[in-house]
Design an enzyme around this catalytic site. Sequence first.
Site, PDB file in Angstrom:
ATOM      1  N   ARG A   1      38.307   7.509  18.119  1.00 45.47           N
ATOM      2  CA  ARG A   1      37.190   8.448  18.305  1.00 45.47           C
ATOM      3  C   ARG A   1      37.332   9.696  17.441  1.00 45.47           C
ATOM      4  NH1 ARG A   1      36.040   7.919  24.766  1.00 45.47           N
ATOM      5  NH2 ARG A   1      34.707   6.087  24.600  1.00 45.47           N
TER       6      ARG A   1
ATOM      7  N   LYS B   1      31.720  -7.242  37.515  1.00 46.20           N
ATOM      8  CA  LYS B   1      30.662  -7.378  38.523  1.00 46.20           C
ATOM      9  C   LYS B   1      29.245  -7.375  37.949  1.00 46.20           C
ATOM     10  CE  LYS B   1      33.095  -5.391  42.388  1.00 46.20           C
ATOM     11  NZ  LYS B   1      33.185  -4.298  43.330  1.00 46.20           N
TER      12      LYS B   1
ATOM     13  N   GLY C   1      30.034   3.766  28.466  1.00 45.44           N
ATOM     14  CA  GLY C   1      28.868   4.018  29.332  1.00 45.44           C
ATOM     15  C   GLY C   1      27.605   4.297  28.521  1.00 45.44           C
TER      16      GLY C   1
ATOM     17  N   GLY D   1      34.725   0.089  27.069  1.00 44.69           N
ATOM     18  CA  GLY D   1      36.151   0.422  27.079  1.00 44.69           C
ATOM     19  C   GLY D   1      37.065  -0.790  27.008  1.00 44.69           C
TER      20      GLY D   1
HETATM   21  P1  AMP Z   1      33.988  -4.439  33.264  1.00 44.16           P
HETATM   22  O1  AMP Z   1      34.425  -2.992  33.355  1.00 44.16           O
HETATM   23  O2  AMP Z   1      32.894  -4.782  34.215  1.00 44.16           O
HETATM   24  O3  AMP Z   1      33.699  -4.876  31.849  1.00 44.16           O
HETATM   25  O4  AMP Z   1      35.216  -5.303  33.803  1.00 44.16           O
HETATM   26  C1  AMP Z   1      36.422  -5.456  33.135  1.00 44.16           C
HETATM   27  C2  AMP Z   1      37.391  -6.033  34.111  1.00 44.16           C
HETATM   28  O5  AMP Z   1      36.916  -7.292  34.577  1.00 44.16           O
HETATM   29  C3  AMP Z   1      38.764  -6.293  33.510  1.00 44.16           C
HETATM   30  O6  AMP Z   1      39.699  -5.432  34.122  1.00 44.16           O
HETATM   31  C4  AMP Z   1      39.033  -7.758  33.859  1.00 44.16           C
HETATM   32  O7  AMP Z   1      40.343  -7.977  34.334  1.00 44.16           O
HETATM   33  C5  AMP Z   1      38.036  -8.031  34.955  1.00 44.16           C
HETATM   34  N1  AMP Z   1      37.713  -9.473  35.046  1.00 44.16           N
HETATM   35  C6  AMP Z   1      37.329 -10.278  34.061  1.00 44.16           C
HETATM   36  N2  AMP Z   1      37.192 -11.538  34.499  1.00 44.16           N
HETATM   37  C7  AMP Z   1      37.495 -11.539  35.805  1.00 44.16           C
HETATM   38  C8  AMP Z   1      37.564 -12.553  36.808  1.00 44.16           C
HETATM   39  N3  AMP Z   1      37.269 -13.830  36.539  1.00 44.16           N
HETATM   40  N4  AMP Z   1      37.930 -12.177  38.054  1.00 44.16           N
HETATM   41  C9  AMP Z   1      38.242 -10.905  38.316  1.00 44.16           C
HETATM   42  N5  AMP Z   1      38.193  -9.895  37.421  1.00 44.16           N
HETATM   43  C10 AMP Z   1      37.825 -10.207  36.165  1.00 44.16           C
END
Ligand code: AMP
Length: 383
Positions: A34, A193, A363, A340
């Site tokens: 950055r 999620k 974000g 991130g």
């Molecule tokens: P996000 O901030 O929504 O992009 O989520 C990133 C996080 O999702 C990372 O820390 C991953 O470890 C987690 N992640 C990816 N795939 C899975 C999965 N199948 N089950 C649980 N967590 C996951």
Amino acid sequence: MLYMKDIDLNNKKVFIRLDFNVPIKGNEITSSERIDRSIPTIQLAIKKNAKIILASHLGRPKEGTYNKKYSLFPVYQYLKKKLPKINIIFCKDYFDNPIQIKSKQIIVLENVRFNIGETKNNITLSKKYADLCDIFIMDAFATAHRIESSTYGICDFVKTACMGPLLHSEIKILKKILYQPLRPMVTIVGGAKVSTKFQLLHSLLKITDTMLVGGGIANTFLSTRYSIGKSLHEKNFQKQAKKMLETKKISLPIDSRVKITDTVNSNPKIKSVSMIESNEEILDIGDQTIQKYKKIIKKAKTILWNGPLGVFELPNFRTGTAKIASYIANSSSFSIAGGGDTIAVIDLLNLKEKISYISTGGGAFLEFIEKQTLPIINRLNQF
Ligand code: AMP
């Protein structure tokens, strides 16, 4: 909208809001990305003979309390090394005495989030920032979705506010991808999620030709068709997930790497997504899915990627994310990645040079894709 490149900065005090929110361990900056991406903006200000004030936040300190852990001092030291010929000063108590500064000189302000009211967009604080300068230049793309005193409120009290080159280029590239992508356009969305990326998925489905899903996001889609055991998924998003599947644009995993939850053995087992048992947890995509996604990626002319396709933090469940990342990196398409965790994966796999464009925003990147604008863009438009 005014742009920094077009306005006269000669002998003017410019307050440039950048994003120096970099990871620091001890005194060591572990990723300078950055800061490096802000250097052309600083050089432009020097070339234009401005009196330069640089402001940024770092982390989330408690407002009103100095905490060395969140000091921008290491960033100041890094800038001195990067710009050895420039007179750069670090300033902690910038509201106490009027800032004395000459043209081509730089003052780096201490973390703006030590100031009470910064994150609440406090009016008094916004005015204090404005009083430090003649012109406000907003160039902190990664903080551009936040309405705070040094990113937004300051606009209420300055005569001139404009957009800096980094913010401008991030937005130009995102707009190009959102409005005129070369087709086929493939989006790859992973992460934890659906609920946190619902709006993103919705917006991307309107423009993409194919969407490849992985991670917990894919699990929620899969859970509308199969039992997926202990895998992370969101039951209250199944209805929306089904609706999204009706677009026929979403490509789902066909197999996955699972962990058996009631044993200490953490070796992944590859299973078809229709055969997951109640004690199993999907933590990555399987080899057939990797091959299926590879073929789609190969044909893409535009690729947008956000989120890991599995729990990449665990080496046993990194294969899917690593393979897909390498296919994106080796494709001849225009590829853009943001977020991130996505950047962390790209760094980890040393693929930075091979992705066409890496956004500095997490974000802000997601919010711009969701809404096709950011509050500060509308605010700067009023100048
Ligand atoms: P996000 O901030 O929504 O992009 O989520 C990133 C996080 O999702 C990372 O820390 C991953 O470890 C987690 N992640 C990816 N795939 C899975 C999965 N199948 N089950 C649980 N967590 C996951």
